[in-house]
Design an enzyme around this catalytic site. Sequence first.
Site, PDB file in Angstrom:
ATOM      1  N   LYS A  24       0.983  -1.396  -0.090  1.00 52.57           N
ATOM      2  CA  LYS A  24      -0.084  -0.040  -0.015  1.00 52.57           C
ATOM      3  C   LYS A  24       0.921   1.386  -0.021  1.00 52.57           C
ATOM      4  O   LYS A  24       2.206   1.207   0.309  1.00 52.57           O
ATOM      5  CB  LYS A  24      -1.033   0.176   1.099  1.00 52.57           C
ATOM      6  CG  LYS A  24      -2.083   0.806   0.977  1.00 52.57           C
ATOM      7  CD  LYS A  24      -3.201  -0.117   0.153  1.00 52.57           C
ATOM      8  CE  LYS A  24      -4.507   0.547   0.100  1.00 52.57           C
ATOM      9  NZ  LYS A  24      -5.515  -0.163  -0.439  1.00 52.57           N
ATOM     10  N   GLY A  32     -20.476   6.371   2.871  1.00 55.28           N
ATOM     11  CA  GLY A  32     -19.762   6.684   1.791  1.00 55.28           C
ATOM     12  C   GLY A  32     -20.406   6.753   0.561  1.00 55.28           C
ATOM     13  O   GLY A  32     -21.636   6.262   0.351  1.00 55.28           O
ATOM     14  N   GLY A  45     -18.471   7.450  -2.630  1.00 51.29           N
ATOM     15  CA  GLY A  45     -17.444   7.309  -3.452  1.00 51.29           C
ATOM     16  C   GLY A  45     -17.613   6.330  -4.524  1.00 51.29           C
ATOM     17  O   GLY A  45     -18.567   5.656  -4.702  1.00 51.29           O
ATOM     18  N   ASN A  46     -16.375   5.864  -4.917  1.00 53.02           N
ATOM     19  CA  ASN A  46     -16.313   4.815  -6.171  1.00 53.02           C
ATOM     20  C   ASN A  46     -17.167   3.612  -5.547  1.00 53.02           C
ATOM     21  O   ASN A  46     -17.840   2.813  -6.386  1.00 53.02           O
ATOM     22  CB  ASN A  46     -14.974   4.655  -6.512  1.00 53.02           C
ATOM     23  CG  ASN A  46     -14.804   3.232  -7.498  1.00 53.02           C
ATOM     24  OD1 ASN A  46     -14.878   2.081  -6.867  1.00 53.02           O
ATOM     25  ND2 ASN A  46     -14.672   3.556  -8.663  1.00 53.02           N
TER      26      ASN A  46
HETATM   27  P1  NAD Z   1     -13.673   7.580  -2.312  1.00 56.67           P
HETATM   28  O1  NAD Z   1     -12.608   8.428  -2.089  1.00 56.67           O
HETATM   29  O2  NAD Z   1     -13.957   7.318  -3.783  1.00 56.67           O
HETATM   30  O3  NAD Z   1     -14.886   7.458  -1.709  1.00 56.67           O
HETATM   31  C1  NAD Z   1     -14.782   7.697   0.009  1.00 56.67           C
HETATM   32  C2  NAD Z   1     -16.269   8.050   0.532  1.00 56.67           C
HETATM   33  O4  NAD Z   1     -16.147   8.100   1.900  1.00 56.67           O
HETATM   34  C3  NAD Z   1     -16.638   9.484  -0.099  1.00 56.67           C
HETATM   35  O5  NAD Z   1     -18.054   9.590  -0.228  1.00 56.67           O
HETATM   36  C4  NAD Z   1     -16.377  10.483   1.264  1.00 56.67           C
HETATM   37  O6  NAD Z   1     -17.154  11.587   1.338  1.00 56.67           O
HETATM   38  C5  NAD Z   1     -16.865   9.293   2.302  1.00 56.67           C
HETATM   39  N1  NAD Z   1     -16.060   9.623   3.575  1.00 56.67           N
HETATM   40  C6  NAD Z   1     -15.131   9.995   3.935  1.00 56.67           C
HETATM   41  N2  NAD Z   1     -15.065  10.216   5.228  1.00 56.67           N
HETATM   42  C7  NAD Z   1     -16.223   9.890   5.685  1.00 56.67           C
HETATM   43  C8  NAD Z   1     -16.946   9.772   7.078  1.00 56.67           C
HETATM   44  N3  NAD Z   1     -16.320  10.063   8.305  1.00 56.67           N
HETATM   45  N4  NAD Z   1     -18.306   9.434   7.082  1.00 56.67           N
HETATM   46  C9  NAD Z   1     -18.933   9.206   6.135  1.00 56.67           C
HETATM   47  N5  NAD Z   1     -18.418   9.377   4.624  1.00 56.67           N
HETATM   48  C10 NAD Z   1     -17.032   9.527   4.656  1.00 56.67           C
HETATM   49  O7  NAD Z   1     -13.137   6.019  -1.786  1.00 56.67           O
HETATM   50  P2  NAD Z   1     -13.395   4.572  -2.322  1.00 56.67           P
HETATM   51  O8  NAD Z   1     -12.459   4.363  -3.510  1.00 56.67           O
HETATM   52  O9  NAD Z   1     -14.777   4.751  -2.646  1.00 56.67           O
HETATM   53  O10 NAD Z   1     -12.841   3.753  -1.003  1.00 56.67           O
HETATM   54  C11 NAD Z   1     -13.721   3.587   0.018  1.00 56.67           C
HETATM   55  C12 NAD Z   1     -13.088   2.523   0.878  1.00 56.67           C
HETATM   56  O11 NAD Z   1     -13.068   1.240   0.069  1.00 56.67           O
HETATM   57  C13 NAD Z   1     -11.997   2.783   1.476  1.00 56.67           C
HETATM   58  O12 NAD Z   1     -11.686   2.169   2.823  1.00 56.67           O
HETATM   59  C14 NAD Z   1     -10.918   1.922   0.533  1.00 56.67           C
HETATM   60  O13 NAD Z   1      -9.633   1.597   0.989  1.00 56.67           O
HETATM   61  C15 NAD Z   1     -11.677   0.820   0.031  1.00 56.67           C
HETATM   62  N6  NAD Z   1     -11.526   0.004  -1.259  1.00 56.67           N
HETATM   63  C16 NAD Z   1     -11.407   0.831  -2.200  1.00 56.67           C
HETATM   64  C17 NAD Z   1     -11.377  -0.054  -3.445  1.00 56.67           C
HETATM   65  C18 NAD Z   1     -11.202   0.569  -4.684  1.00 56.67           C
HETATM   66  O14 NAD Z   1     -11.224   0.149  -5.783  1.00 56.67           O
HETATM   67  N7  NAD Z   1     -11.692   1.990  -4.781  1.00 56.67           N
HETATM   68  C19 NAD Z   1     -10.960  -1.295  -3.518  1.00 56.67           C
HETATM   69  C20 NAD Z   1     -10.705  -1.991  -2.245  1.00 56.67           C
HETATM   70  C21 NAD Z   1     -11.314  -1.400  -1.050  1.00 56.67           C
END
Ligand code: NAD
Length: 430
Positions: free
Chosen positions: A109, A221, A223-224
């Site tokens: 990471k 959340g 996000g993605n």
């Molecule tokens: P992202 O940046 O696209 O979205 C993160 C979301 O979390 C946003 O909507 C943000 O507003 C929200 N957020 C942040 N702090 C918050 C809080 N305190 N309360 C509520 N919402 C909050 O990130 P992502 O890619 O969607 O990743 C989210 C999680 O999934 C992370 O833990 C990441 O490590 C994990 N993850 C992501 C992937 C991937 O392919 N993107 C793969 C495996 C795991």
Amino acid sequence: MTNKNKAYNSFTVAQSQFDRVADMIELDGASRELLRDPLREYSFAIPVRMDSGTVQVFRAFRVQHNDARGPSKGGIRFHPLETQDTVRALAMWMTWKCATLDIPLGGAKGGVVCDPHNLSQREQEQVCRGWVRQVVKNVGPSIDVPAPDVMTSAQHMTWMLDEFETISGSKAPGFITGKPVSMGGSLGRTEATGYGVVFTMREALREMGVRPDKTTASVQGFGNVAQHAIELYDQIGGRVLCVSCWDQQDQTSYAYRKPEGIRLDELRSISDRFGGIDKEKAASLGYERLPGEAWLEQEVDILIPAALENEIRADNVERIHGGVKIIAEGANGPTTPEADLVLRERGTFVIPDLLANAGGVTCSYFEQVQSNMNYYWEKDEVLGKLDVKMTHAFLGVSRLAKQRNLYMRDAAYIIAISRVVQACHDRGWV
Ligand code: NAD
């Protein structure tokens, strides 16, 4: 990241999860010592000339936890509160995740302490290029392959790829994943993590004899991961009643609720690229706005934490509604060990992060395979292969859990750690 979850050190959490399973499987001392800390780690500074003309120095990290099963793999996050320990924890979880899915990769990471909200595109590009310059000798298609994570995107990956190829003087699309499709990315990668969460939820519901179209969910959340999980969950008939996200302006999180179900297209149209929802527009569309933690108090069948780590803790776990049947961990490390004990005792069916959100790394692996072959699959083929791999992994974990009357997280860890230990033994490391 909330103030409360800052009190938790994710690496301590990751190590205590490992220790617990190491005790259960009576792991030998040398394997324990090798696996409870990273094999290698890099901590460095990235000086960037800002648009203002001044130089700002950003702290950055790359941690390679274990590569006995193949090149290490893991995302890079941009976060103002990033720490080396968080990156260590995430690297360790990547090792277990790849092993749970039986993908021939290790775990790594990376992170940069920065807030891209406050950086121009040019400044972000310099951070990305600087990151690659500092670790270029220690990463590469057959060494360690980065990918996007929180607040990093396909654009960031493209800048990093360009810097790597410029320095190495050759094309190396397998250096990084999460690239745009036009640059050798895989179709389906954007959807993969969120869809993977739903593939595992679908299987869990099937085992419980519950039809997805009779269920409701609440998501942390937007996000993605969250958006794509909601997309596929919608398609299989589920209804999301509440989502929460971070509000950059107010520096707090809010939950947005509609009793009849949120509309994904509607919320997407009023969210920014960081997954923040515009609160005024949400109000005008009839969404009720609640404090951020309200997402976990909803009377729903499924909770999907898909924001950050340590969001379900001892101080809020009791607020989870008794009717919740499944918690599908879209985020990495969303549940602290104390909260996990409560869920375990309650009999909540937790689909652990190392299984539930492994769709991202699985599709990244597919991207590497395609980049190395220079032959690209259709989206249906990618998502079909993803479904097969996720379903197979889910069934393996759930079979072991049933056979030995284990909590799903323990079953997944036992499978993952045993596979990594086997590779270390085979190589003669321990
Ligand atoms: P992202 O940046 O696209 O979205 C993160 C979301 O979390 C946003 O909507 C943000 O507003 C929200 N957020 C942040 N702090 C918050 C809080 N305190 N309360 C509520 N919402 C909050 O990130 P992502 O890619 O969607 O990743 C989210 C999680 O999934 C992370 O833990 C990441 O490590 C994990 N993850 C992501 C992937 C991937 O392919 N993107 C793969 C495996 C795991």
